[in-house]
Design a protein around this motif. Structure first.
Motif, PDB file in Angstrom:
ATOM      1  N   SER A 265     -16.311   5.403 -11.958  1.00  0.00           N
ATOM      2  CA  SER A 265     -16.729   6.423 -12.926  1.00  0.00           C
ATOM      3  C   SER A 265     -16.031   6.205 -14.264  1.00  0.00           C
ATOM      4  O   SER A 265     -15.093   5.399 -14.371  1.00  0.00           O
ATOM      5  N   PRO A 266     -16.462   6.924 -15.311  1.00  0.00           N
ATOM      6  CA  PRO A 266     -15.772   6.814 -16.603  1.00  0.00           C
ATOM      7  C   PRO A 266     -14.283   7.107 -16.504  1.00  0.00           C
ATOM      8  O   PRO A 266     -13.467   6.443 -17.154  1.00  0.00           O
ATOM      9  N   ALA A 267     -13.904   8.094 -15.694  1.00  0.00           N
ATOM     10  CA  ALA A 267     -12.488   8.421 -15.532  1.00  0.00           C
ATOM     11  C   ALA A 267     -11.734   7.265 -14.890  1.00  0.00           C
ATOM     12  O   ALA A 267     -10.609   6.927 -15.294  1.00  0.00           O
ATOM     13  N   ASP A 268     -12.348   6.654 -13.883  1.00  0.00           N
ATOM     14  CA  ASP A 268     -11.730   5.514 -13.207  1.00  0.00           C
ATOM     15  C   ASP A 268     -11.523   4.358 -14.177  1.00  0.00           C
ATOM     16  O   ASP A 268     -10.457   3.734 -14.223  1.00  0.00           O
ATOM     17  N   LYS A 269     -12.551   4.085 -14.980  1.00  0.00           N
ATOM     18  CA  LYS A 269     -12.471   2.998 -15.958  1.00  0.00           C
ATOM     19  C   LYS A 269     -11.444   3.298 -17.056  1.00  0.00           C
ATOM     20  O   LYS A 269     -10.876   2.375 -17.650  1.00  0.00           O
ATOM     21  N   ALA A 270     -11.217   4.584 -17.326  1.00  0.00           N
ATOM     22  CA  ALA A 270     -10.243   4.970 -18.361  1.00  0.00           C
ATOM     23  C   ALA A 270      -8.823   5.015 -17.824  1.00  0.00           C
ATOM     24  O   ALA A 270      -7.888   5.298 -18.570  1.00  0.00           O
ATOM     25  N   GLY A 271      -8.666   4.755 -16.528  1.00  0.00           N
ATOM     26  CA  GLY A 271      -7.336   4.717 -15.935  1.00  0.00           C
ATOM     27  C   GLY A 271      -6.815   6.063 -15.460  1.00  0.00           C
ATOM     28  O   GLY A 271      -5.631   6.188 -15.158  1.00  0.00           O
ATOM     29  N   ILE A 272      -7.699   7.068 -15.389  1.00  0.00           N
ATOM     30  CA  ILE A 272      -7.287   8.385 -14.908  1.00  0.00           C
ATOM     31  C   ILE A 272      -7.056   8.317 -13.399  1.00  0.00           C
ATOM     32  O   ILE A 272      -7.854   7.739 -12.662  1.00  0.00           O
ATOM     33  N   ARG A 273      -5.983   8.950 -12.925  1.00  0.00           N
ATOM     34  CA  ARG A 273      -5.637   8.911 -11.508  1.00  0.00           C
ATOM     35  C   ARG A 273      -5.376  10.326 -10.981  1.00  0.00           C
ATOM     36  O   ARG A 273      -5.007  11.223 -11.754  1.00  0.00           O
ATOM     37  N   VAL A 305     -14.678  10.010 -26.132  1.00  0.00           N
ATOM     38  CA  VAL A 305     -13.683  10.984 -26.572  1.00  0.00           C
ATOM     39  C   VAL A 305     -12.279  10.469 -26.259  1.00  0.00           C
ATOM     40  O   VAL A 305     -12.100   9.566 -25.431  1.00  0.00           O
ATOM     41  N   LEU A 306     -11.312  11.055 -26.934  1.00  0.00           N
ATOM     42  CA  LEU A 306      -9.916  10.705 -26.703  1.00  0.00           C
ATOM     43  C   LEU A 306      -9.268  11.803 -25.864  1.00  0.00           C
ATOM     44  O   LEU A 306      -9.355  12.985 -26.198  1.00  0.00           O
ATOM     45  N   LEU A 307      -8.642  11.417 -24.774  1.00  0.00           N
ATOM     46  CA  LEU A 307      -7.954  12.358 -23.900  1.00  0.00           C
ATOM     47  C   LEU A 307      -6.446  12.227 -24.073  1.00  0.00           C
ATOM     48  O   LEU A 307      -5.938  11.118 -24.257  1.00  0.00           O
ATOM     49  N   GLU A 308      -5.754  13.355 -24.023  1.00  0.00           N
ATOM     50  CA  GLU A 308      -4.300  13.328 -23.926  1.00  0.00           C
ATOM     51  C   GLU A 308      -3.953  13.635 -22.475  1.00  0.00           C
ATOM     52  O   GLU A 308      -4.280  14.706 -21.965  1.00  0.00           O
ATOM     53  N   TYR A 316       0.306  10.129 -22.536  1.00  0.00           N
ATOM     54  CA  TYR A 316      -0.345   8.958 -23.129  1.00  0.00           C
ATOM     55  C   TYR A 316      -1.785   9.328 -23.475  1.00  0.00           C
ATOM     56  O   TYR A 316      -2.280  10.391 -23.086  1.00  0.00           O
ATOM     57  N   HIS A 317      -2.457   8.460 -24.218  1.00  0.00           N
ATOM     58  CA  HIS A 317      -3.839   8.708 -24.627  1.00  0.00           C
ATOM     59  C   HIS A 317      -4.777   7.711 -23.946  1.00  0.00           C
ATOM     60  O   HIS A 317      -4.415   6.548 -23.733  1.00  0.00           O
ATOM     61  N   ALA A 318      -5.964   8.200 -23.625  1.00  0.00           N
ATOM     62  CA  ALA A 318      -6.970   7.346 -22.984  1.00  0.00           C
ATOM     63  C   ALA A 318      -8.333   7.631 -23.593  1.00  0.00           C
ATOM     64  O   ALA A 318      -8.681   8.788 -23.842  1.00  0.00           O
ATOM     65  N   LYS A 319      -9.108   6.578 -23.840  1.00  0.00           N
ATOM     66  CA  LYS A 319     -10.474   6.735 -24.337  1.00  0.00           C
ATOM     67  C   LYS A 319     -11.435   6.750 -23.149  1.00  0.00           C
ATOM     68  O   LYS A 319     -11.351   5.903 -22.271  1.00  0.00           O
ATOM     69  N   LEU A 320     -12.336   7.727 -23.145  1.00  0.00           N
ATOM     70  CA  LEU A 320     -13.288   7.870 -22.045  1.00  0.00           C
ATOM     71  C   LEU A 320     -14.694   8.012 -22.604  1.00  0.00           C
ATOM     72  O   LEU A 320     -14.924   8.797 -23.530  1.00  0.00           O
TER      73      LEU A 320
END
Length: 334
Positions: A265-273, A305-308, A316-320
């Motif tokens: 998913s987009p979250a997975d690709k953005a490194g969200i865990r 979008v940019l996530l904090e 850290y910041h991640a683009k999703l």
């Protein structure tokens, strides 16, 4: 000495009475001045936007309202007003009748476009910023209640915002009835901020499609694309933007806690865990899942979008990049 005290006490009392008098007069004057200013603003808005507020009539006689947003005769209205029709009769405020061709419609958002086919330079309104609206802000609603009536202008309703502007639908206390659907909602600057959608169970609680969200679909609507479903819960809409993780609120944690992440998913690709805490989305602070759902309503699939994010106390910041809900669901079934 006693007389002196009595005189002094009396003097203080007289001064107090005089001060209270002027304070009350001042408050009364200020209230009167504020109401007069509000009335002047509403009158100014009405004069400015009434020439662009039109009535729409379907082939079978159903009526609704709309508002002209371009000088060439482009009309915004509600999707349920035009549903099942290729053309609509457009009645201008002066009673003149012209034909309109139905363009695109987003049925989930309940908004549609109609193009007047007769050439001309039509009175039109300016678009505002619905995101800037706050609870308690005054707004002005127009619409041809019960259909066009040549003996009156489009009725004007003044009300306040019952929700913030960054919502999937705006909620106001403006009193609306049948025939108002598709009509315009304005701020006190006379700028269009919403289109009347569903008339609520109570006359003074009504939904309006926000102009800031309508603008995201503008090109699709102009191109004649029709999509979404009337009455569909927004989170069940296949066009809903998704990030691909389940979330929860945890007491004492400021932010949205990631419970699980969909593989690929987009979250997975953005490194969200799992266990991460989403603190901000597009620089907007998130305190709960409710905040997250509200913010999601402003976006579309394929927007980035940019996530904090906070992980184990480190930010850290991640683009999703959002995916389309329908695509995520179809992939999960494979």
């Amino acid at each position: 000495m006693d007389n002196f005290r009595k005189k002094t006490g009396l003097s203080y009392f007289v001064v107090w009475v005089v001060l209270m008098f002027y304070m009350l007069v001042g408050v009364s004057y200020g209230f009167e001045f504020s109401m007069q200013k509000l009335q002047e603003q509403v009158c100014a808005v009405t004069e400015k936007v009434t020439p662009a507020t039109v009535a729409l009539v379907a082939k079978r006689g159903e009526t609704g309202s709309g508002v002209i947003v371009r000088s060439e005769g482009l009309v915004l209205t509600a999707a349920h007003v035009v549903q099942g029709n290729d053309t609509m009769l457009v009645i201008l405020p002066d009673g003149r009748q012209v034909q309109g061709r139905v363009l695109g419609a987003n049925f989930t958002r309940d908004v549609a476009m109609v193009q007047i086919t007769e050439g001309g330079d039509y009175a039109h309104v300016e678009l505002g910023d619905s995101d800037a609206l706050k609870v308690g802000d005054f707004v002005v609603a127009l619409g041809h209640s019960k259909g066009f009536d040549p003996e009156r202008r489009a009725p004007v309703r003044l009300g306040r915002m019952c929700s913030g502007g960054k919502q999937r639908f705006l909620i106001t206390e403006c009193t609306l009835i049948g025939g108002d659907s598709g009509g315009p909602l304005f701020n006190l600057d006379g700028e269009l901020v919403g289109i009347h959608s569903s008339i609520g169970p109570h006359l003074k609680i009504n939904n309006h499609a926000p102009i800031s969200i309508i603008q995201k679909d503008w090109e699709k609507l102009v191109a004649g694309q029709q999509f979404g479903q009337l009455g569909l819960h927004p989170m069940a809409d296949p066009e809903t933007p998704v990030m691909g993780f389940s979330m929860m609120d945890v007491y004492g944690v400021e932010g949205v806690v990631v419970e699980d992440v969909v593989v690929g998913s987009p979250a997975d690709k953005a490194g969200i865990r799992p266990g991460d805490v989403i603190r901000k989305l597009d620089n907007h602070r998130l305190l709960s899942t409710r905040d997250m759902l509200r913010e999601l309503g402003r976006f579309r699939p394929n927007e980035t979008v940019l996530l904090e994010v906070q992980r184990r106390g480190v930010s850290y910041h991640a683009k999703l990049t959002f995916a389309r809900r329908g695509d995520i669901l179809s992939n999960s079934k494979k």
